[in-house]
Design a protein around this motif. Structure first.
Motif, PDB file in Angstrom:
ATOM      1  N   GLU A 217       0.843  -1.198   0.000  1.00 41.45           N
ATOM      2  CA  GLU A 217       0.000   0.000   0.000  1.00 41.45           C
ATOM      3  C   GLU A 217       0.878   1.248   0.000  1.00 41.45           C
ATOM      4  OE1 GLU A 217      -2.992  -0.105   3.100  1.00 41.45           O
ATOM      5  OE2 GLU A 217      -3.050  -2.307   3.023  1.00 41.45           O
ATOM      6  N   PRO A 218       0.566   2.222  -0.837  1.00 45.02           N
ATOM      7  CA  PRO A 218       1.362   3.454  -0.848  1.00 45.02           C
ATOM      8  C   PRO A 218       0.948   4.378   0.291  1.00 45.02           C
ATOM      9  CG  PRO A 218      -0.398   3.618  -2.454  1.00 45.02           C
ATOM     10  CD  PRO A 218      -0.495   2.237  -1.868  1.00 45.02           C
ATOM     11  N   THR A 219       1.913   5.068   0.851  1.00 52.89           N
ATOM     12  CA  THR A 219       1.579   6.105   1.834  1.00 52.89           C
ATOM     13  C   THR A 219       1.162   7.389   1.133  1.00 52.89           C
ATOM     14  OG1 THR A 219       3.903   6.782   1.951  1.00 52.89           O
ATOM     15  CG2 THR A 219       3.151   5.136   3.544  1.00 52.89           C
ATOM     16  N   ASP A 220       1.551   7.512  -0.127  1.00 55.41           N
ATOM     17  CA  ASP A 220       1.218   8.694  -0.932  1.00 55.41           C
ATOM     18  C   ASP A 220       0.553   8.223  -2.225  1.00 55.41           C
ATOM     19  OD1 ASP A 220       1.045  11.038  -2.343  1.00 55.41           O
ATOM     20  OD2 ASP A 220       3.205  11.429  -2.421  1.00 55.41           O
ATOM     21  N   ARG A 221      -0.748   8.522  -2.375  1.00 52.70           N
ATOM     22  CA  ARG A 221      -1.471   8.073  -3.564  1.00 52.70           C
ATOM     23  C   ARG A 221      -0.867   8.649  -4.844  1.00 52.70           C
ATOM     24  NH1 ARG A 221      -6.968   6.380  -2.812  1.00 52.70           N
ATOM     25  NH2 ARG A 221      -7.014   5.217  -0.847  1.00 52.70           N
ATOM     26  N   ALA A 222      -0.277   9.845  -4.762  1.00 55.21           N
ATOM     27  CA  ALA A 222       0.304  10.462  -5.957  1.00 55.21           C
ATOM     28  C   ALA A 222       1.402   9.579  -6.543  1.00 55.21           C
ATOM     29  CB  ALA A 222       0.838  11.849  -5.628  1.00 55.21           C
ATOM     30  N   TRP A 223       2.154   8.901  -5.681  1.00 52.06           N
ATOM     31  CA  TRP A 223       3.212   7.994  -6.139  1.00 52.06           C
ATOM     32  C   TRP A 223       2.609   6.882  -6.984  1.00 52.06           C
ATOM     33  CZ3 TRP A 223       3.858   2.740  -5.243  1.00 52.06           C
ATOM     34  CH2 TRP A 223       5.113   2.203  -5.542  1.00 52.06           C
TER      35      TRP A 223
ATOM     36  N   ASP B  28       5.844   2.542  -1.423  1.00 56.25           N
ATOM     37  CA  ASP B  28       6.527   3.739  -1.925  1.00 56.25           C
ATOM     38  C   ASP B  28       7.684   4.160  -1.034  1.00 56.25           C
ATOM     39  OD1 ASP B  28       4.733   4.331   0.094  1.00 56.25           O
ATOM     40  OD2 ASP B  28       4.220   6.314  -0.694  1.00 56.25           O
ATOM     41  N   GLN B  29       8.021   3.352  -0.049  1.00 52.44           N
ATOM     42  CA  GLN B  29       9.114   3.700   0.863  1.00 52.44           C
ATOM     43  C   GLN B  29      10.228   2.667   0.859  1.00 52.44           C
ATOM     44  OE1 GLN B  29       7.587   4.577   4.769  1.00 52.44           O
ATOM     45  NE2 GLN B  29       6.303   6.264   4.047  1.00 52.44           N
ATOM     46  N   GLY B  30      10.175   1.756  -0.078  1.00 55.06           N
ATOM     47  CA  GLY B  30      11.201   0.720  -0.122  1.00 55.06           C
ATOM     48  C   GLY B  30      10.807  -0.465   0.737  1.00 55.06           C
ATOM     49  N   ILE B  31      11.023  -1.658   0.214  1.00 58.31           N
ATOM     50  CA  ILE B  31      10.638  -2.887   0.912  1.00 58.31           C
ATOM     51  C   ILE B  31      11.893  -3.645   1.330  1.00 58.31           C
ATOM     52  CG2 ILE B  31       9.413  -5.087   0.729  1.00 58.31           C
ATOM     53  CD1 ILE B  31       7.559  -2.698   0.660  1.00 58.31           C
ATOM     54  N   ASP B  32      11.934  -4.050   2.588  1.00 61.58           N
ATOM     55  CA  ASP B  32      13.006  -4.902   3.087  1.00 61.58           C
ATOM     56  C   ASP B  32      12.647  -6.341   2.708  1.00 61.58           C
ATOM     57  OD1 ASP B  32      14.811  -6.458   4.502  1.00 61.58           O
ATOM     58  OD2 ASP B  32      14.776  -5.179   6.280  1.00 61.58           O
TER      59      ASP B  32
END
Length: 338
Positions: A219-225, A320-324
């Motif tokens: 899930e994105p934290t920012d829909r714009a992304w 949108d923040q990178g996945i470990d």
């Protein structure tokens, strides 16, 4: 007809999957395929597609189907299994998924269900609703009447028995008008009644216990992304020959907009533009059609995210923040007890 029981061999509402599923879900363009392939480098997984569009052969570009190299990296299932003129549904998916999960586990590997068709995930986790299944006899009758009267007239008939559904459907939406009338003739109740109950059930999921297995949710934290990725993907599909792919499908006399395959997001917008005689060789027209397709895809993504957020037990991965990837792999191993 007793509609509270699914056809023999199919799961009923409230039933649990035969095997605790490992699911990687998320809206379109959220990076599910890339993450699944990265996980396959760390885990002995086989991928079961949870996508109502990837089942169709010959529909590759517009479905963002994994390419040959990606398909060769890890075994994939439920991709390219039917012709676009055929239908596939949640009931068949549940049967196929349960069978495949058993077979993959018997090989000593992990089945990872990957996709964004939320109806399929819901059916797998909670069983099928009591809405009547398709009736070939009733559909044939409705098709014959529509051929004689036209779908606007069938829409007017639907307005008499199910005004709520008719109000939200355009007069030429053959597929949904047919389905709504089919339910009315089969069950003697409007499809809006079943859908109202479905919404009430969905609203109650906040109080439900977590089902067995693991639901990972990109899930994105920012829909714009996500919106930017959707727009970029659609432009790339157009550059890769999406219009030519639709033109090849249109050469077949048995394919039309009333079929679920051709109504897939993207295909529908390009098909309608061609029906309207728009010149898709014109860069301006192509840009406009691409934007319509991207807008429809954004609406789809919004519905997918809404559904995922109704599942309080899901494990959110901010895409949108990178996945470990290593951490996700550990989480899967823990859930699968391996």
């Amino acid at each position: 007809m007793n509609t509270s029981t699914a056809p023999q061999g199919l799961p009923v509402a409230g039933s649990l999957p035969e095997h605790p599923p490992l699911i990687l879900a998320g809206p379109t363009a959220s990076g599910k395929t890339a993450l699944a392939l990265a996980l396959a480098e760390r885990l002995p997984i086989e991928i079961i597609s949870v996508d109502s569009a990837l089942v169709y052969r010959g529909m590759d570009i517009g479905t963002a189907k994994p390419n040959a190299q990606e398909l060769a990296q890890v075994p994939h299932h439920l991709i390219d299994i039917i012709d676009p003129v055929e239908s596939y549904n949640a009931a068949r998916f549940v049967l196929d998924a349960n069978r495949l999960m058993g077979e993959i586990r018997a090989r000593g590997r992990l089945p990872l269900l990957v996709g964004g068709t939320m109806l399929y995930i819901k059916a797998l986790l909670g069983g099928l609703d009591d809405i009547p299944s398709a009736s070939p006899h009733v559909r044939a009758m409705l098709d014959a009447r529509a051929a004689a009267k036209g779908w606007p007239a069938m829409h007017a008939e639907l307005a008499q028995v199910d005004p709520l559904t008719a109000q939200r459907l355009p007069p030429n939406d053959a597929q949904r008008i047919q389905r709504a009338l089919e339910v009315w003739y089969t069950a003697g109740r409007p499809i809006s009644d079943f859908q109202r109950r479905h919404r009430e059930d969905a609203d109650s999921t906040q109080n439900m216990a977590a089902p067995p297995g693991l639901l990972l949710s990109l899930e994105p934290t920012d829909r714009a992304w996500l919106h930017e990725r959707i727009g970029l993907r659609f432009r790339q599909m157009m550059a890769q020959g999406f219009v030519d792919e639709v033109l090849r499908l249109r050469q077949r006399p048995d394919l039309h907009l009333g079929l679920p395959s051709i109504r897939c997001v993207g295909y529908r917008q390009v098909w309608e533009a061609l029906d309207q005689g728009q010149d898709l060789d014109d860069p301006k027209v192509r840009t406009e059609v691409a934007e319509r397709g991207a807008a429809a895809t954004r609406q789809l993504a919004k519905r997918q995210i809404t559904w995922l957020r109704s599942m309080p037990w899901r494990h959110v991965l901010p895409c949108d923040q990178g996945i470990d990837v290593d951490a996700v792999a550990r989480q899967i191993r823990q859930s699968a007890n391996c």
